[in-house]
Every structure is written in structure tokens, then in C-alpha cells.
Design an enzyme around this catalytic site. Structure first.
Site, PDB file in Angstrom:
ATOM      1  N   HIS A 171       0.840  -1.203   0.000  1.00 49.91           N
ATOM      2  CA  HIS A 171       0.000   0.000   0.000  1.00 49.91           C
ATOM      3  C   HIS A 171       0.878   1.257   0.000  1.00 49.91           C
ATOM      4  CE1 HIS A 171      -3.514   2.471   1.494  1.00 49.91           C
ATOM      5  NE2 HIS A 171      -2.487   3.244   1.860  1.00 49.91           N
ATOM      6  N   GLU A 172       1.813   1.296   0.940  1.00 53.96           N
ATOM      7  CA  GLU A 172       2.692   2.470   1.025  1.00 53.96           C
ATOM      8  C   GLU A 172       3.622   2.560  -0.180  1.00 53.96           C
ATOM      9  OE1 GLU A 172       2.197   4.752   3.138  1.00 53.96           O
ATOM     10  OE2 GLU A 172       0.724   3.632   4.303  1.00 53.96           O
ATOM     11  N   HIS A 216       1.925   4.465  -2.943  1.00 54.45           N
ATOM     12  CA  HIS A 216       2.067   5.919  -2.799  1.00 54.45           C
ATOM     13  C   HIS A 216       3.458   6.380  -3.239  1.00 54.45           C
ATOM     14  CE1 HIS A 216      -1.737   6.279  -0.843  1.00 54.45           C
ATOM     15  NE2 HIS A 216      -1.373   5.686   0.287  1.00 54.45           N
TER      16      HIS A 216
END
Length: 414
Positions: free
Chosen positions: A21-22, A25
Site C-alpha cells: 500500500h505504502e 504511494h
């Protein structure tokens, strides 16, 4: 021990999901030229870190999340003069939206890949048929020659393979005149409409119990002596409940298996079904919270109540212990879709909240332009701090509630 190892393995799977998820980004921010200061997995004290280019990468001791530090994510973030031109809030709305939604996109891509791999190997659950067969009526498919207690794992496994009756074993349903094909209409004077309702009524019954069954379209009154049978539970405890030796065939449809090519279409279709189910769970979420509270104080845990990472890990551990790897993998896919959708809710401090603010700025500036005014500048997040703190408090309270319930009264595989 196997349950513990399975729970740890499931928790690691969640950690990998959060790390991706990170990473979503970070990679999109870098691709657009934004300054990414740090990318860390976990929280708390740093285990190790290293610098590659302008970004510091590292691992922290508590692997329950992670973070990607992008310079100028909001106008309130302090940036150096060098970082100012590459601050995130200076970039076009669509680029900021891509970066903010990339974390959820990573969950969706991972969930899709898991579903595809399942489809071409162990098969995907036929959810639509399972829903159609949900809550079947109480029609009996077979009558057992006896009912026996099973208080150890070996006894449970042995009976699952073949039920061997011993002298003195009772056969309540057969002795009471119940036949395959009968439909149970009431137990001890209480009407039942589904198989689940019939099982619950039988489990609390004891001794001579009145049954009404439908046989060839006619009601038949039976009296069956219900014994108390001891059974090993998935949490290791042994419980007593009524059992008569009547059963129905499994209502779980066989899994859907695909080839390498048609597996793509199967995974896409199943992804759509999972999105629909995820939205339904989110809508029902607030109404399920009271049941979680009741479960903490001794009430029966509703299987539809939300679970925390702790509860999901317990279920994943039990799936490994029972050799149900398809359940383990499918649960990971389900969790990824849920986290991905949840993060897009338009609430701060979730990613969806930041996206909502970004588009508010865009629409506001367009309206100002039509009136001949200049752009209004970035939103002042301090004005939203009160609402944000309330949402953070509510989120922490719900997390604490579900974690507590998953410790004192966890859900188990049946």
C-alpha cells in the site's frame, strides 16, 4: 502450535499488504517528481534504515503498518526551500489523486492476483450459488446409525472419515421414527424455517422432545429423546449440546476452477462480486457494533460482526491448522479488498479524505474562476482538525472494541 504459526503467517501477509500500500504511494509520487523523504515498514523504534538517492528506507520494530513521507502532502507540512517546488500540494489535482489512491489500488491489484492464482490452482468459491443456497429449509438428507461424542482431534478426524458405531451408542432420530426426506417444521413446539434454526433448537433440547415433520405433504408428530453429546470445539474446548443424528448434504457448491486464460475473466468477475460484498459490509458496519459489545460481555459472537487484524489472524491460523489453505488465501484477498475500499472513504485522515479535500479545492477554484477571482489556495487543515480528531477517536474506539472481542470471544472456523 500450528494455529499460532498460521496466525503469525497471516499477520505477515497483512504486513506485506500494508507495505505494498505504502509502496503504491511512493512509486507514483516518485514517477510524478514529488519528493519522497522516507519509506518505512512498521512503527516504533527503527531496526535499520538506509538511504538510496533522496529517500530513506527502513524497518521498524512494530510491523503493524508503515508510512510514506511525501514532502508537502498538505500545505501545513513544513518543507525546505529545496523541497518547495516539489511539494505534493503544488502538483495538478489528477496527479495528487493518483498518488493518494495508489495505496488502495495496490490492495486491489494484490487481491486480484490472489484470486487469479486461486482460480487456476485450488479454485474460487461459487459465491452466487452459495448465496442462492443460503439458509436452506430443514429437510433431512440422511439419518445416522448412531451419535457419538468426539472430545479429541483424533476422534473428530476419525468420525469425519467414517462413523463406526459401538454397542450402547444411541440413534435418536432413527429410534424416534425420523426418515430421510422429512422436513422439520418445529422442535419442542418452536417453529423452524431453516436448517440453522432447526440445529440451534435441537442443540438446546434434552430428553423426550416433540418434533413435527412434513412427510409426503402431511404433518407427522414424533417424539425423539435428545441426548447430550460432547464435542471438541475449534478453540480446544469441549461443549455439550443436543444431537439426534439427522443431517443434510453439504450446501457448499464445488469451487470454480479455471485455466490460465479464462482465469483472468473468472478473477475479474469474482473481483466485482467481492467489491459488492465489501460495500455491503461497510453499509452494515455501524449496525454490527452493538453485537461486538455484547460479545465482550459473554454474549454469543455473531459471525457477521466485524473482526480486527487479531481476529482475522486467529481465523487464518485455524485455517492452516485444519489444512484449509484455500480459506487462508481467500481471507487474505477479502481483507485486501476491504482495506482498499475502506481507505477510499471520504473521511480524514484516510486517503479518501485527502482526495475529497483535493477535489474540493479543484471545484472551488473553478467556481472562483467563473466569477473572475483567483484560486483560493490550499485548504487550511487546521479548520478540519476538530472533525479529524473525532474520527480518529471513533476509529481508535472501534479498533479497541474489535480487538478486545477477538481476544475474549473470538470467531472460529466451524
Amino acid at each position: 502450535m500450528v494455529i499460532v504459526l498460521g496466525a503469525i503467517l497471516f499477520a505477515l501477509g497483512i504486513c506485506v499488504s500494508v507495505a505494498l500500500h505504502e509502496a503504491g504511494h511512493m512509486l507514483t509520487a516518485k514517477a510524478f517528481g514529488m519528493k519522497v523523504r522516507r519509506y518505512f515498514i512498521g512503527f516504533g523504534p527503527t531496526v535499520f534504515s538506509f538511504r538510496r538517492g533522496e529517500t530513506e528506507y527502513g524497518l521498524k520494530w512494530i510491523p503493524l503498518g508503515g508510512f510514506c513521507d511525501i514532502a508537502g502532502m498538505t500545505a501545513l507540512d513544513e518543507v525546505t526551500p529545496e523541497e518547495s517546488k516539489r511539494a505534493m500540494w503544488r502538483f495538478p489535482t489528477w496527479k495528487r489523486t493518483v498518488v493518494l489512491s495508489a495505496g488502495s489500488a495496490a490492495h486491489f491489484i494484490l487481491g486480484f492476483l490472489v484470486l487469479y492464482i486461486m482460480g487456476v490452482t485450488m479454485g474460487l468459491p461459487d459465491i452466487e450459488k452459495a448465496e442462492a443456497l443460503k439458509n436452506p429449509d430443514a429437510t433431512i438428507s440422511s439419518i445416522s446409525p448412531c451419535v457419538r461424542s468426539a472430545t479429541t482431534k483424533a476422534e473428530v478426524e476419525a468420525q469425519a472419515k467414517e462413523l463406526v458405531c459401538q454397542p450402547g451408542d444411541v440413534a435418536p432420530a432413527a429410534a424416534g421414527g425420523m426418515l430421510a426426506g422429512d422436513r422439520i417444521d418445529s422442535v419442542n413446539g418452536k417453529p423452524v424455517k431453516t436448517w440453522e434454526e432447526a440445529v440451534k433448537a435441537i442443540q438446546v433440547a434434552s430428553g423426550p422432545t416433540a418434533f413435527v415433520v412434513q412427510r409426503n405433504g402431511q404433518p407427522v408428530n414424533l417424539t425423539i429423546t435428545v441426548p447430550k453429546i460432547s464435542r471438541l470445539q475449534s478453540d480446544g474446548s469441549v461443549k455439550e449440546f443436543g444431537m439426534i443424528g439427522a443431517s443434510r448434504s453439504s450446501t457448499v457448491p464445488p469451487p470454480l476452477k479455471y485455466g490460465l486464460v479464462d482465469g483472468v475473466g473468472g478473477a475479474i468477475h469474482h473481483t466485482g462480486v467481492m467489491f459488492d460484498q465489501t460495500f455491503q459490509r461497510l453499509i452494515e458496519f455501524p449496525s454490527r457494533i452493538p453485537a461486538v459489545w455484547n460479545a465482550i460481555f459473554g454474549g454469543e459472537r455473531d459471525p457477521n460482526t466485524p473482526v480486527s487484524v487479531v481476529g482475522a489472524s486467529i481465523i487464518g491460523g485455524e485455517a492452516v491448522d485444519q489444512g484449509l489453505w484455500e480459506v487462508f488465501v481467500y481471507l487474505l484477498a477479502t481483507l485486501n479488498f476491504f482495506i482498499g475500499v475502506f481507505n477510499l472513504l471520504p473521511l480524514l485522515p484516510l486517503d479518501g479524505g485527502h482526495i475529497a479535500v483535493t477535489w474540493y479545492e479543484r471545484v472551488r477554484d473553478l467556481l472562483r474562476k467563473t466569477r473572475g477571482k483567483v484560486a483560493g489556495g490550499p485548504v487550511d487543515y487546521t479548520k478540519l482538525s476538530a472533525v479529524t480528531m473525532v474520527l480518529v477517536f471513533l476509529g481508535a474506539a472501534v479498533t479497541l472494541l474489535t480487538v478486545t472481542a477477538d481476544i475474549v470471544n473470538p470467531l472460529h472456523l466451524r
